[in-house]
Scaffold this active site. Sequence first.
Site, PDB file in Angstrom:
ATOM      1  N   ILE A 192       0.823  -1.209   0.000  1.00  0.00           N
ATOM      2  CA  ILE A 192       0.000   0.000   0.000  1.00  0.00           C
ATOM      3  C   ILE A 192       0.859   1.264   0.000  1.00  0.00           C
ATOM      4  O   ILE A 192       0.341   2.371  -0.017  1.00  0.00           O
ATOM      5  CB  ILE A 192      -0.962   0.029   1.203  1.00  0.00           C
ATOM      6  CG1 ILE A 192      -0.192  -0.126   2.524  1.00  0.00           C
ATOM      7  CG2 ILE A 192      -2.026  -1.033   1.057  1.00  0.00           C
ATOM      8  CD1 ILE A 192      -1.079   0.002   3.749  1.00  0.00           C
ATOM      9  N   GLY A 229       8.571   3.806   1.041  1.00  0.00           N
ATOM     10  CA  GLY A 229       9.358   5.000   1.263  1.00  0.00           C
ATOM     11  C   GLY A 229      10.826   4.663   1.249  1.00  0.00           C
ATOM     12  O   GLY A 229      11.245   3.598   0.777  1.00  0.00           O
ATOM     13  N   ASP A 260      10.433  14.957   8.583  1.00  0.00           N
ATOM     14  CA  ASP A 260       9.891  14.686   7.242  1.00  0.00           C
ATOM     15  C   ASP A 260       8.397  14.978   7.221  1.00  0.00           C
ATOM     16  O   ASP A 260       7.577  14.142   6.859  1.00  0.00           O
ATOM     17  CB  ASP A 260      10.156  13.239   6.831  1.00  0.00           C
ATOM     18  CG  ASP A 260      10.021  13.033   5.318  1.00  0.00           C
ATOM     19  OD1 ASP A 260      10.103  14.032   4.578  1.00  0.00           O
ATOM     20  OD2 ASP A 260       9.823  11.891   4.880  1.00  0.00           O
TER      21      ASP A 260
END
Length: 616
Positions: free
Chosen positions: A300, A303, A421
């Site tokens: 799904i 990164g 981030d």
Amino acid sequence: MHSSLKSSINFLLLLFLSLSCVASNNNKPDIEGEALIEFRTALNDSKYNRLADWNYHFVSPCFSWSFVTCTNGNVVSLRLASNGFSGTLSPSITKLKFLVSLDLHDNNISVALPDYLGNMSHLQNLNLANNNLNGSIPASWGQLSNLKHLVLSGNRLSGSIPDSLVNITGLMEVDLSSNDLTGRIPKELLSTPVFNFTATHLTCGNNFQQPCVSGSSIPVTKRKSKVQVVITAASIGAFSLLLIGAVFGYRFHRVHKYKHDVFFDVPGEDEREISFGQIKRFSLREMLLATDNFNESNIIGQGGSGKVYKGVLMDNTKVALKRLTDYNSPGGEAAFLREIHLISVAVHRNLLRLVGFCTTSTEKILVYPFMQNLSVAYRLRELKPGEKGLDWPTRKRIAFDSAHGLEYLHDHCNPKIIHRDMKAANILLNEDFEVVLGDFGLAKLVDTKVTHVTTQVRGTMGHIAPEYLSTGKTSEKTDVFGYGITLLELVTGQRAIDFSRLEEEEDVLLLDHIKKLLREKRIGDIVDEKLKSYDAKEVEIILQVAMLCTQGSPEDRPRMAEVVRMLQGVGLAEKWAEWEQLEDVKIQEFSTMSHNFIWGEDSTHDQEAIQLSQAR
């Protein structure tokens, strides 16, 4: 003209700082960048142009190139699955001396398996499944001493399995299914924890009643009775207790979906006792069952640190499993333990809760609750037909809730936590569209007495604060900058960096683009065109907060506690008036500088240019 020139200079400055950071860590020529350009050309990306940002004239591949992951300035992972490539594999890939993972499954690559891959000594994960690869498996691949996962299923491979593969003693997974391979399977490969040789012409041997596939190193027939298992267990002596325990566990815990499967879960040799309160430690068997052996259809997201799989636990709980791919690289183990520690001590309604983890000699997995509505970035830009987007009240709530989550990390954790981030892709939404901040893989614990910490630059281009990019110094104000860019994403629905705006002679950076539209009072052109209705006053408040959060100097940015109050309208008017005055000064100074640059200092047009630049 002045705005366009300023935007261009700002963008060039950003690129210069990016390249300077890379140069500070790596003084050698960017051989890897050149190698990737050659690799892209051979892959033939013309159908979908997915690698358009692999441009040697833009930024180093370690900063902004899609599907590329780096460690210490070196490319360690290429995640290129399902992108419609129809070309071949270039030998230039061997120039990536530190490559750990190469994933090209589900493309249309047509080439014989190349010998030269055998020279890539750091390679641990190689997935070339479901292409049009042909020829035999090169004997030179037996030199891949660090290889752990070899997946070549769904191709047109022929010939036999080279005996040299048994030299790879650390193999944890080998999948050669659905090929035209012939001959025998080296018995050593049948001791691999996960293997699959089905839909081939290979012979497993007379000792196996079930052909060529197993989720463990000991194939077990589906209809074997408990008495048979006990007899078998007794016949192999040293493993009797293990087998009986596994069968008992199977009978006790089985569910309908897996009622015919038996797994023998042997702990990894380096498993350590790690205890973090109520966080559960899962076995690798449970992870394999939950994800159907990490089936690619369950991915799904992915990164820089690994893929995320949708899974279902034995009690039918839906979860998301983050399977780290760089745990054997420098800092990988530390990152894994850091993320467990961070999530276990940071408990807040707007922070992602860690359910548990799995650690073995070959796997590092984090288990989270499954977020039904995925990420804010997905809802803004990647919706499929029929899926629900984000209306304005939902976007406003996302802005508030994510601010509360960051405020908690900065002001209520000891030591405080810097996320590093902050972006729409890391804001997750549950089934009720409630907000949680996720992906603490880049997070940093900071002693409350320390004002900043110098680290390797991590994060996503366009969201990285300028002082962090240029100096490597991070603080909670770098999160504030990222949050401000995220607010712009919420209002506009656009990405922080979009090179397509160049074609319209607009600013590549979203921040510069919005500043220009604000100066021109074009609020209607800022708001996402997918929003059918919105409160103009609320939009204006969020845009003002975003501008205050993204100021160039970290000292000028508010703390997240102030941000929360300003979103409620407290103290915003005064701060905004100061910002506008400062922007007027900057515009005048820049106008003078650019005019002198173009016309020369002694130009008689100076006064006229300054007057024009002050027009609003």
